[in-house]
Design an enzyme around this catalytic site. Structure first.
Site, PDB file in Angstrom:
ATOM      1  N   ASP A 178       0.904  -1.098   0.141  1.00 52.84           N
ATOM      2  CA  ASP A 178      -0.016  -0.035   0.116  1.00 52.84           C
ATOM      3  C   ASP A 178       0.996   1.353  -0.139  1.00 52.84           C
ATOM      4  O   ASP A 178       2.032   1.237   0.506  1.00 52.84           O
ATOM      5  CB  ASP A 178      -0.911   0.072   1.239  1.00 52.84           C
ATOM      6  CG  ASP A 178      -1.916   0.849   0.972  1.00 52.84           C
ATOM      7  OD1 ASP A 178      -3.238   0.386   0.679  1.00 52.84           O
ATOM      8  OD2 ASP A 178      -1.994   2.301   1.117  1.00 52.84           O
ATOM      9  N   THR A 196     -10.138   2.578  -8.829  1.00 52.10           N
ATOM     10  CA  THR A 196     -10.192   3.139 -10.041  1.00 52.10           C
ATOM     11  C   THR A 196     -11.237   4.347 -10.232  1.00 52.10           C
ATOM     12  O   THR A 196     -12.406   4.000 -10.622  1.00 52.10           O
ATOM     13  CB  THR A 196     -10.620   2.047 -11.197  1.00 52.10           C
ATOM     14  OG1 THR A 196     -11.854   1.159 -10.763  1.00 52.10           O
ATOM     15  CG2 THR A 196      -9.470   1.201 -11.444  1.00 52.10           C
ATOM     16  N   THR A 244      -7.508  -5.026 -19.050  1.00 54.16           N
ATOM     17  CA  THR A 244      -6.599  -6.252 -18.719  1.00 54.16           C
ATOM     18  C   THR A 244      -5.470  -6.522 -19.988  1.00 54.16           C
ATOM     19  O   THR A 244      -4.491  -6.559 -19.973  1.00 54.16           O
ATOM     20  CB  THR A 244      -7.484  -7.626 -18.663  1.00 54.16           C
ATOM     21  OG1 THR A 244      -8.113  -7.247 -17.661  1.00 54.16           O
ATOM     22  CG2 THR A 244      -6.392  -8.788 -18.109  1.00 54.16           C
ATOM     23  N   VAL A 297     -18.730  -7.970  -3.621  1.00 46.35           N
ATOM     24  CA  VAL A 297     -19.137  -8.309  -2.173  1.00 46.35           C
ATOM     25  C   VAL A 297     -19.477  -7.110  -1.545  1.00 46.35           C
ATOM     26  O   VAL A 297     -19.382  -5.969  -1.864  1.00 46.35           O
ATOM     27  CB  VAL A 297     -17.794  -8.456  -1.252  1.00 46.35           C
ATOM     28  CG1 VAL A 297     -17.082  -9.780  -1.760  1.00 46.35           C
ATOM     29  CG2 VAL A 297     -16.695  -7.435  -1.511  1.00 46.35           C
ATOM     30  N   LYS A 304     -18.723  -6.836 -14.476  1.00 51.22           N
ATOM     31  CA  LYS A 304     -18.524  -6.072 -13.317  1.00 51.22           C
ATOM     32  C   LYS A 304     -19.455  -4.981 -13.600  1.00 51.22           C
ATOM     33  O   LYS A 304     -20.156  -4.417 -12.509  1.00 51.22           O
ATOM     34  CB  LYS A 304     -17.307  -5.787 -13.017  1.00 51.22           C
ATOM     35  CG  LYS A 304     -17.215  -4.802 -11.820  1.00 51.22           C
ATOM     36  CD  LYS A 304     -17.473  -5.446 -10.415  1.00 51.22           C
ATOM     37  CE  LYS A 304     -17.030  -4.241  -9.384  1.00 51.22           C
ATOM     38  NZ  LYS A 304     -17.704  -4.749  -7.970  1.00 51.22           N
ATOM     39  N   ASN A 340     -23.400  -3.466 -11.518  1.00 49.74           N
ATOM     40  CA  ASN A 340     -23.453  -2.343 -10.793  1.00 49.74           C
ATOM     41  C   ASN A 340     -24.450  -1.207 -11.660  1.00 49.74           C
ATOM     42  O   ASN A 340     -25.123  -0.568 -11.059  1.00 49.74           O
ATOM     43  CB  ASN A 340     -21.999  -1.435 -10.432  1.00 49.74           C
ATOM     44  CG  ASN A 340     -21.657  -2.554  -9.339  1.00 49.74           C
ATOM     45  OD1 ASN A 340     -22.369  -2.842  -8.427  1.00 49.74           O
ATOM     46  ND2 ASN A 340     -20.335  -2.446  -9.443  1.00 49.74           N
ATOM     47  N   HIS A 388     -47.318  -7.385  -6.046  1.00 45.96           N
ATOM     48  CA  HIS A 388     -47.247  -8.209  -7.537  1.00 45.96           C
ATOM     49  C   HIS A 388     -46.319  -9.018  -7.416  1.00 45.96           C
ATOM     50  O   HIS A 388     -45.234  -8.906  -7.178  1.00 45.96           O
ATOM     51  CB  HIS A 388     -47.256  -6.952  -8.557  1.00 45.96           C
ATOM     52  CG  HIS A 388     -47.702  -7.614  -9.880  1.00 45.96           C
ATOM     53  ND1 HIS A 388     -46.650  -8.376 -10.419  1.00 45.96           N
ATOM     54  CD2 HIS A 388     -48.516  -7.412 -10.927  1.00 45.96           C
ATOM     55  CE1 HIS A 388     -47.233  -8.833 -11.604  1.00 45.96           C
ATOM     56  NE2 HIS A 388     -48.228  -8.163 -11.843  1.00 45.96           N
ATOM     57  N   GLY A 423     -24.471   6.181  -3.556  1.00 46.86           N
ATOM     58  CA  GLY A 423     -22.917   6.379  -3.226  1.00 46.86           C
ATOM     59  C   GLY A 423     -22.090   5.189  -3.618  1.00 46.86           C
ATOM     60  O   GLY A 423     -22.437   3.968  -3.863  1.00 46.86           O
ATOM     61  N   CYS A 430     -18.443   1.895  -5.976  1.00 48.47           N
ATOM     62  CA  CYS A 430     -18.844   0.757  -7.237  1.00 48.47           C
ATOM     63  C   CYS A 430     -20.200   1.472  -8.099  1.00 48.47           C
ATOM     64  O   CYS A 430     -20.209   1.781  -9.113  1.00 48.47           O
ATOM     65  CB  CYS A 430     -19.496  -0.535  -6.656  1.00 48.47           C
ATOM     66  SG  CYS A 430     -18.031  -1.385  -6.135  1.00 48.47           S
TER      67      CYS A 430
END
Length: 398
Positions: A26, A78, A119, A146, A197, A201, A235, A248, A251
Site C-alpha cells: 500500500d 479506479t 486487462t 462483495v 462487473k 452495478n 405483485h 454512493g 461501485c
C-alpha cells in the site's frame, strides 16, 4: 496484494487464513504500519481477527514496495477524472511496480473495477517492458462482488467470474481462486469479465434510479412513496427498490460511467439513471433549504438542524462518493447562522464535519434530516413537534 483497502485487505487476510504467504502493498505508510501491528484501518466485521492471526502466524506482511512472488493481485482504486472518464492510472502504476519482478509462469490478476480492455492494455504494457516474457505469463481479470459489512463471508461464498486473456490464463486463475472460494467459479474471457462487473452495478443503478424517480413524482403527487412501493411489490413479478438520497460508494455511483464514457451513444438508460440518482441528492439539499426557510417564517427564529448520516449506505463507515456527505456539504455551504448537528455513528471523527451523537442531535434539533438508514436511527423516539425530512425510510413506514 497490491492495494490494502476495503477489498485488498480482506482478500489478503482470507488467502493468509488458508496457509498461503501474502505480502501486501500500500502507498500509505500508516496503513502498512497498522497492518504489521495486527490491526486494521477500516471497519469490517471479522476482519481484525483474521488480520491479527495472519500477522501473528507470519503469513501476512505489508510494506510500501512489492516483492518477488508467484501470484500478483492488483486491487487498487479506479476513480474517474473530469467529465466522468475512468482513471486507470492506479492500475497502471501498480502494474509498472511489479514489471521488474515478473518471471515466467507467474499469475497476474486485476480485481480492480476497470473499463473494457484494461486487462489487455496492461498485458501490452508488461510485454512492451519485458518482451522476453511474452506468452509465458498468465494474465486474468476477476472482479470482486462483495457487500461492505459482510465482506469476509461473501469473499468465500459468492460466485466469481474469471476471465483470462487466453484459455490457459483463465484456467490458471480458476485454480488459484478455487483454493479459497466456495462459491461457483465461472470461466469467460477478460473483456466479458470486465463488462460483467460494470453491468452488475449499472443494473442496480438503473433500478435505484427508478425508485428515486418515483419518490420525486410521489412528493409532487402527495403520495407516500414507501407505502406505494410496498403495495406495488405485492405483485408477484414486481420488486421495486426503496429510494434514498442518491447513490454512493465506489461501485454503483462510479462503474456506470465506465460504460457511458466508452459507449455514449448506446448507453441511454444507463446514462439517464446516473443523472437521476445524482439529481436526487441535489433535490434533497433543496428540500432541506426550503424547510429551513419555512421554519424561520413560521417561528421567527433560525432552526436547529440535525443531519443524520454521512456514509454511503447503512451501518458502515465508508463515505466514498456518499450522497449524504454531498448533501451535508451543500447544506452547510448555504448556512445562514443556523445551528447544525452532523451525525455519523460509525466514525469517531471527520476532518471537515464536527460530529454529534445521534441522541443529542435529535434532542436539540428542530428539523431532523434522515439521509442514511442506520440501525441506531430506527430505534429513536421523536417528539411530534419535530420536523422530520426522511429521505431513506427511517420513520416513513419503510
Amino acid at each position: 496484494m497490491i492495494g490494502l483497502g476495503y477489498i485488498g485487505l480482506p482478500t489478503a487476510a482470507l488467502i493468509a487464513q488458508n496457509g498461503t504467504e501474502v505480502h501486501g502493498v500500500d502507498v500509505n505508510q500508516k496503513v502498512v504500519d497498522t497492518i504489521n501491528a495486527g490491526k486494521i484501518h477500516i471497519v469490517e466485521p471479522s476482519l481484525e481477527e483474521a488480520v491479527s492471526k495472519a500477522v501473528a502466524d507470519g503469513l501476512l506482511t505489508a510494506s510500501t514496495m512489492p516483492v518477488v512472488a508467484d501470484i500478483y493481485l492488483v486491487v487498487v482504486p479506479t476513480p474517474f477524472k473530469d467529465k466522468n472518464e475512468p482513471d486507470t492510472s492506479f492500475v497502471e502504476a501498480a502494474t509498472k511496480a511489479i514489471i521488474p519482478l515478473l518471471k515466467e509462469d507467474d499469475l497476474y490478476i486485476i480485481e480492480s473495477t476497470s473499463p473494457i480492455g484494461t486487462t489487455e492494455a496492461m498485458m501490452s504494457l508488461i510485454y512492451n517492458k519485458r518482451p522476453e516474457l511474452r506468452g509465458t505469463l498468465h494474465i486474468a481479470y476477476c472482479p470482486e462482488r462483495v457487500l461492505p459489512g459482510n465482506v469476509m463471508y461473501e469473499l468465500v461464498n459468492n460466485d466469481r467470474v474469471i476471465g483470462g486473456v487466453d484459455a490457459t490464463s483463465t484456467n490458471r486463475a480458476y485454480d488459484f481462486y478455487k483454493k479459497y472460494v466456495n462459491g461457483e467459479l465461472h470461466k469467460t474471457n477478460a473483456r466479458t469479465a470486465e463488462m460483467c462487473k460494470l453491468v452488475e452495478n449499472s443494473s442496480r443503478d438503473v433500478q435505484i434510479a427508478f425508485a428515486n424517480e418515483l419518490s420525486l413524482i410521489c412528493d409532487k403527487a402527495n403520495i407516500n412513496v414507501w407505502e406505494l412501493i410496498e403495495l406495488a411489490n405485492k405483485h408477484p413479478r414486481v420488486n421495486i427498490l426503496k429510494p434514498g438520497c442518491g447513490v454512493g460508494g465506489h461501485c454503483i455511483a462510479v462503474d456506470p460511467y465506465f460504460i457511458v464514457s466508452d459507449y455514449p451513444l448506446e448507453s441511454k438508460i444507463i446514462g439517464t439513471a446516473r443523472e437521476i440518482n445524482n439529481y436526487k441528492s441535489f433535490w434533497c439539499a433543496e428540500k432541506i433549504q426550503t424547510a429551513k426557510l419555512q421554519f424561520e417564517l413560521a417561528h421567527g427564529t433560525k432552526p436547529k438542524i440535525a443531519i443524520m448520516g454521512l456514509a454511503f449506505k447503512p451501518n458502515i463507515d465508508d463515505l466514498r462518493e456518499s450522497p449524504a456527505k454531498y448533501i451535508a456539504q451543500k447544506v452547510l455551504q448555504n448556512a445562514n447562522n443556523e445551528e447544525y448537528f452532523i451525525v455519523e455513528p460509525n466514525i469517531d471523527s471527520h476532518n471537515v464535519f464536527k460530529l454529534t451523537t445521534y441522541k443529542d442531535a435529535v434532542h436539540k434539533a428542530d428539523i431532523i434530516v434522515f439521509l442514511v438508514a442506520h440501525d441506531e436511527f430506527k430505534e429513536l423516539v421523536i417528539s411530534e413537534e419535530k420536523i422530520i425530512l426522511d429521505f431513506c425510510g427511517v420513520h416513513s413506514g419503510a
